[in-house]
Each structure stands twice: as structure tokens, then as C-alpha cells.
Design an enzyme around this catalytic site. Sequence first.
Site, PDB file in Angstrom:
ATOM      1  CB  CYS A   2      -0.862   0.017   1.250  1.00  0.00           C
ATOM      2  SG  CYS A   2      -1.555  -1.567   1.687  1.00  0.00           S
ATOM      3  NE  ARG A  27       3.322   2.007  -2.910  1.00  0.00           N
ATOM      4  CZ  ARG A  27       4.409   1.786  -2.187  1.00  0.00           C
ATOM      5  NH1 ARG A  27       5.520   2.429  -2.459  1.00  0.00           N
ATOM      6  NH2 ARG A  27       4.409   0.941  -1.182  1.00  0.00           N
ATOM      7  CD1 TRP A  80      -1.009  -5.516  -1.956  1.00  0.00           C
ATOM      8  CD2 TRP A  80      -1.551  -4.924  -4.029  1.00  0.00           C
ATOM      9  NE1 TRP A  80      -0.620  -6.516  -2.802  1.00  0.00           N
ATOM     10  CE2 TRP A  80      -0.936  -6.183  -4.067  1.00  0.00           C
ATOM     11  CE3 TRP A  80      -1.978  -4.344  -5.235  1.00  0.00           C
ATOM     12  CZ2 TRP A  80      -0.731  -6.882  -5.249  1.00  0.00           C
ATOM     13  CZ3 TRP A  80      -1.766  -5.043  -6.405  1.00  0.00           C
ATOM     14  CH2 TRP A  80      -1.153  -6.284  -6.411  1.00  0.00           C
ATOM     15  CG  ASN A 106       2.107   0.682   3.404  1.00  0.00           C
ATOM     16  OD1 ASN A 106       0.939   0.999   3.343  1.00  0.00           O
ATOM     17  ND2 ASN A 106       3.070   1.244   2.702  1.00  0.00           N
ATOM     18  N   GLY A 107       1.821  -3.375   5.295  1.00  0.00           N
ATOM     19  CA  GLY A 107       2.499  -4.538   5.874  1.00  0.00           C
ATOM     20  C   GLY A 107       1.503  -5.555   6.401  1.00  0.00           C
ATOM     21  CD  GLU A 487      11.503 -17.856 -14.352  1.00  0.00           C
ATOM     22  OE1 GLU A 487      10.767 -18.482 -15.121  1.00  0.00           O
ATOM     23  OE2 GLU A 487      11.391 -16.626 -14.170  1.00  0.00           O
ATOM     24  CE  LYS A 491      11.830 -13.691 -15.890  1.00  0.00           C
ATOM     25  NZ  LYS A 491      10.693 -14.097 -15.112  1.00  0.00           N
ATOM     26  CD  GLU A 494      10.028 -13.134 -19.267  1.00  0.00           C
ATOM     27  OE1 GLU A 494       8.865 -13.181 -19.649  1.00  0.00           O
ATOM     28  OE2 GLU A 494      10.360 -13.417 -18.105  1.00  0.00           O
ATOM     29  CG  HIS A 510      19.230 -38.285 -24.388  1.00  0.00           C
ATOM     30  ND1 HIS A 510      19.333 -39.625 -24.690  1.00  0.00           N
ATOM     31  CD2 HIS A 510      19.613 -38.171 -23.093  1.00  0.00           C
ATOM     32  CE1 HIS A 510      19.713 -40.288 -23.618  1.00  0.00           C
ATOM     33  NE2 HIS A 510      19.904 -39.421 -22.628  1.00  0.00           N
ATOM     34  CE  LYS A 609       3.715  -8.274 -13.434  1.00  0.00           C
ATOM     35  NZ  LYS A 609       4.983  -9.020 -13.354  1.00  0.00           N
TER      36      LYS A 609
END
Length: 614
Positions: A2, A27, A80, A106-107, A487, A491, A494, A510, A609
Site C-alpha cells: 500500500c 504502485r 492493496w 502497510n504490511g 526459468e 528470463k 523474454e 540426447h 503483465k
Amino acid sequence: MCGIIGYLGGQEATPILMDSLKRLEYRGYDSAGVAVLETPRPGSLIRTSVTKSEAKVDDLITKLKAGMPSGHLGIGHTRWATHGKPTYINAHPHTDCKGQIYVVHNGIIENFAELRRELQAKGHEFTSETDTEVVPHLIEAYYKGDFLAAVRAALKRLNGAYAMAMFSTEDPDLLVGARLNAPLVVGLGDDEYYIASDITAIIPYTKRVLVLGEGEVAAVTPLGAEVSTLDGTTVKPKLVHVDWDVSQAQKGGYPHFMLKEIHEAPEAVANAMRGRLTDDGVVSFREFSPADEDLARLREVLLLGMGTSRHAAVLGELAIEDWAGIHARAVDAAEFRYRRPTFGRDALAVVITQSGETADTLAGMRLAKDREALTVAVTNVFASSAARDADGAIYLHSGPEIGVASTKTYLAHVVSLYLLAMRLATAHGRVSLERKQELVASLRELPDQVRGILEREKEIASLAHKYSRYRSFLYTGRGFGFPVALEGALKLKEISYIHAEGVSGGELKHGPIAMLDKNFPVVAICTAGATSEKMVNSVHEIVARDAPVLALVTEGDTSLDGVATDLFTIPRTEEAAAAILNSVVLQLFAYHVAVELGQNVDQPRNLAKSVTVE
Ligand code: F6R
């Protein structure tokens, strides 16, 4: 997370709060609110005006303009959602029973449920579902005429993470800020002061900022800002001169959101564990709490995801199989949705989606529900479609991720899945207490170890500089290193558009090895694990084909010295934990290669996104 803003000074607070909240919008948030301590009219009592909206800041501003509260002290918040749905009631600021104390936060307050019970037993009445609401009530309970003392006493009772701004109608010249495991700054203007979670909020007003340390409290009055510990010991805060524009401030001074978010990894990893794990490996999730018997009857776990989330799923699959001894399979949700299902009520479908809105993953979940499997969404977005439709939810608590490429949320996904694996292991009576304690200890070390990797960013940047001239890469690993290779390759491709493939170390011979020559480098995950010796053999085979090798190895392991072209060491830890550390290295590597090539790392071409279409 937040956004927080607080103001105390000679100007009208409301327009400043509105303007600052607008600047915090980037944010991501779901609701917003402000509380302004109104300047009393002659003969009337001091009062606080609270305005909230369960929509956007613009809606809040329209409401405020219709009846602009006049006062010189106020706090504002963009929420948030983490505990409780994004509703008007749950929007901040929150207040106590008498409507005297106002708090924005926040938190995550880990022990809010027990505090709430304790306060309710003493007669406090709660109106929201949030963890935050315990704070004004707790301050109220400790208030004996000294607001600051009551704040300190209340904060000492909180476990978890918080950044807060608060005030009381009983002390109309005092604005208080406090932080623990979440950022907060105090902006110093000319006889006016700001409290903010993010420098972006106050950038047009001041460049002079006090950065609060962990567990510190700032008491702001018209005479100045004093910082102290929870015990009341005065501390000299760090004064910083911030010469950023708004765009730099939004990125916390980093050149890109992606880099900022990679640097938020220690908090993301810690937040995914916060309040959920004991030293003995007892795991509890607030929004997913089936009884042990319901988990013990499960015979199969399906982990559904796409892209980076599918790679997290593969790590989850390994942990669930290894620790809980349950048949687990990570599946590409887009393929899964068109397959003829064989599973039924004894399956758990784990829906892995950062956004909570990926169309293919949601379709996979629907199929699982049709088959009457138990479903749980592991997601960063509260009340997202996945969270709403699944039987339970495990929230990542990573805060918004703005860079299109997932970084911190991937790490939080992996940690959450490890916790789920431990939860299942307990229900299935698997894994000894000692083994669980070892696993927990290694997970708890991760935030600091990740910090250690981030401090070595220059080393990684110089490797990226060296390797950025190649046009194709192979990434390889085994065991927990294999999904890390997948991954790492994703990364790189992309954000830099370089061709990169992830293959298992065993698969290399192989077919893929045919591609290798001096212009085709290999990133090899060789950190300690059940199959690390096999990886060492693979590296010898790769080197024999003249391919350059960048190997990730465990500190103290010399088996690839003089063999691999380049080595990057990570601390010795469990194989599952090493997957997190190796992933951070590869995120930074991909980032710096893309920057070397001048690519738009935050918004790579052709990517979105959230992929809400099939
Ligand atoms: C890659 C990336 C994507 C997402 C995928 C699923 O960095 O971000 O591969 O992981 O589109 O997205 P979520 O997790 O929102 O379902």
C-alpha cells in the site's frame, strides 16, 4: 504494498494528501482514504473528517472536493488488500472505538487475530476485516494521556511488518510514523513535515528526507521531527538529500522497475513466510486451512501455471514429492485444460498465478473444480479471480510487481509452495521433526543470503557484459536446478530476445549437445545437491565441445575450478533453498544482459503483465 502519506504543517493538508495519493497510484491499489484533523471552528470541538473510496483515487478526490475538510494535519492511504476484501469498510484509515485515533498501515500484522480476540474480550468493537484495525484499538487500550507512549506500547505487541502514520484528536499537534520490515521516510519541508512510504509521494514538496531505521518511531510536531526507538531512546536518523524526479522516485532510484523488484526479493521471500511457519516446520495459512484429515486423504497434487509460474510449479512438484511423498505433477495449464482428466476428489489442484487472472490457468482450475478436486490459488492479488474461485488462497504478500517479467513474485511463489509441501508432509505424517527443522532453518536464512547475492550485483553485471555478445544460450541443471535452468532461460529470452533453452543435464546428450560450439554458451546450475556430481560430468562434456560455461557452484566446491569458463558461487544450503539463490543470480544476469543490449526491460515487446485471453 500500500501507499502512505501524512502531512503536518502550515498549508491545508487535504490538497497535499490528494496530490500525494495520486502520485502513489502507480504502485497499484484497490481503495483509498484520508483522515484530516479539522481546524475547529470557534466554539466547536475538534473533529476528524474521514473520506474513503473503494474505487480509485480520482473518486476519492471527487468526494473530497465536494466537502473539502480544512485542517493542517492529515494522513492518506492507497490500499492493496491483504487481510479482508477491497471494500469501503476495509479501506484505511482505521480508528478506535471513540473515533479519536487514526492509523494508516502497510504490511502484515502476524498476530492480529490473537490481539483482536484479546481486545474484543475487553469490549473493543471492530468494524473491518483488516489486520490494521487492531492498531488503533491497541493504542486506545494503552492510552493514559500520552499518545506517543501509547503508540510505543502498542507497537511492542505487534509481530510482523509495518509502516504506519497515525494521529490522535487528543494530541492535535502530533503526527507519528513508525516502521518495522517496511519502508517509511519523513520529509522535511520549511516548517512542514511529511511521512511517506515512498519518496514518490512527496517529491514535489521536499528533497530532504529522514530515513527511519527498523523499529523506529518518528514524532512530528510543528517544532520538528524526533526519532526514537520503541523503548524511547532518541536516535539520530539518516538525513538524505534526494535528487530524483518522479519517475526515478517511483523506481526507488533504480533505473528500472525490474531491478527494483529484484532488489525487493529479500522482503518478498520473508513476507511469503511471515507468520506461517514455526521453527518445527508447522505451517498455517490463514485463507487455506483444511483439516489434517482432508489433506491426508489426498493422493495427487496438480500444480497448474503458465510461464514463470509453471517453473515455480515444477519446484513445488519436487518439494511435494520429496517431502510429503505425494504424487505431484506440474502442468502447463493451457494444455491441461484440453486433456481428458483422470484425477478426482482425492486430488489437490494448486493454481499458481501471480496476477490471479491468467485465462489458461483459470480454465485449468475450472476443470479441476468440475472433477471435484480441492483447489487452492497461490497468488499475489487479493480477491483476484483465482483467489475468489478457488476453495482457498495462499497470498504471496509481495506487493505490486510492475515490471512485466516476474521476479520477486516467482521467488515468493516458490517459497509458498515449499511451505505448502511442508503442510502436506505434516498431514501425511512424513518427514522427521529434525528434517523439518533443517528445512525451516535453511528457509529462514534465505532473506539474508539473497541480500548477499544482491550485494554482488557488480560481479554478475560483469559476467553479463562478457556474455551479452552471444546470440544463443543453453541453460542446464538437474533436480531443483532443472526448473531454475528453465526459468533462467525464460528470463533471458523474454527481456533480451536472445535465444535461450533450458534442458535437464541428463537430456543434454540426447540432442541439445549437438548445437554446442565456441559460440554457444551454457549456463550450468551445479550447486550442491543429489545430482551435482552428474552436473560436473555434464560440464566436462560441454567444455569438450568448446562451449563457454558459466557455472553456478556452492562456496568451497572446487570441482569445476579450471574447467568452467566462469564460476559464480552461492552459499552452501539445502538444494531447495539454493534454487531461490540461483534464480536471483539468473534474474540479475538476464537483466544486465538486456540492459547491455539496450532493451526495454520493464516492458518487453509482445508481452503483457497479465494474459487474460487464451
Ligand atoms: C514471465 C512471466 C510470465 C507469467 C505468466 C503467468 O516473466 O511473467 O511467464 O509468469 O504469464 O502469469 P501469472 O503468474 O500472472 O499467471
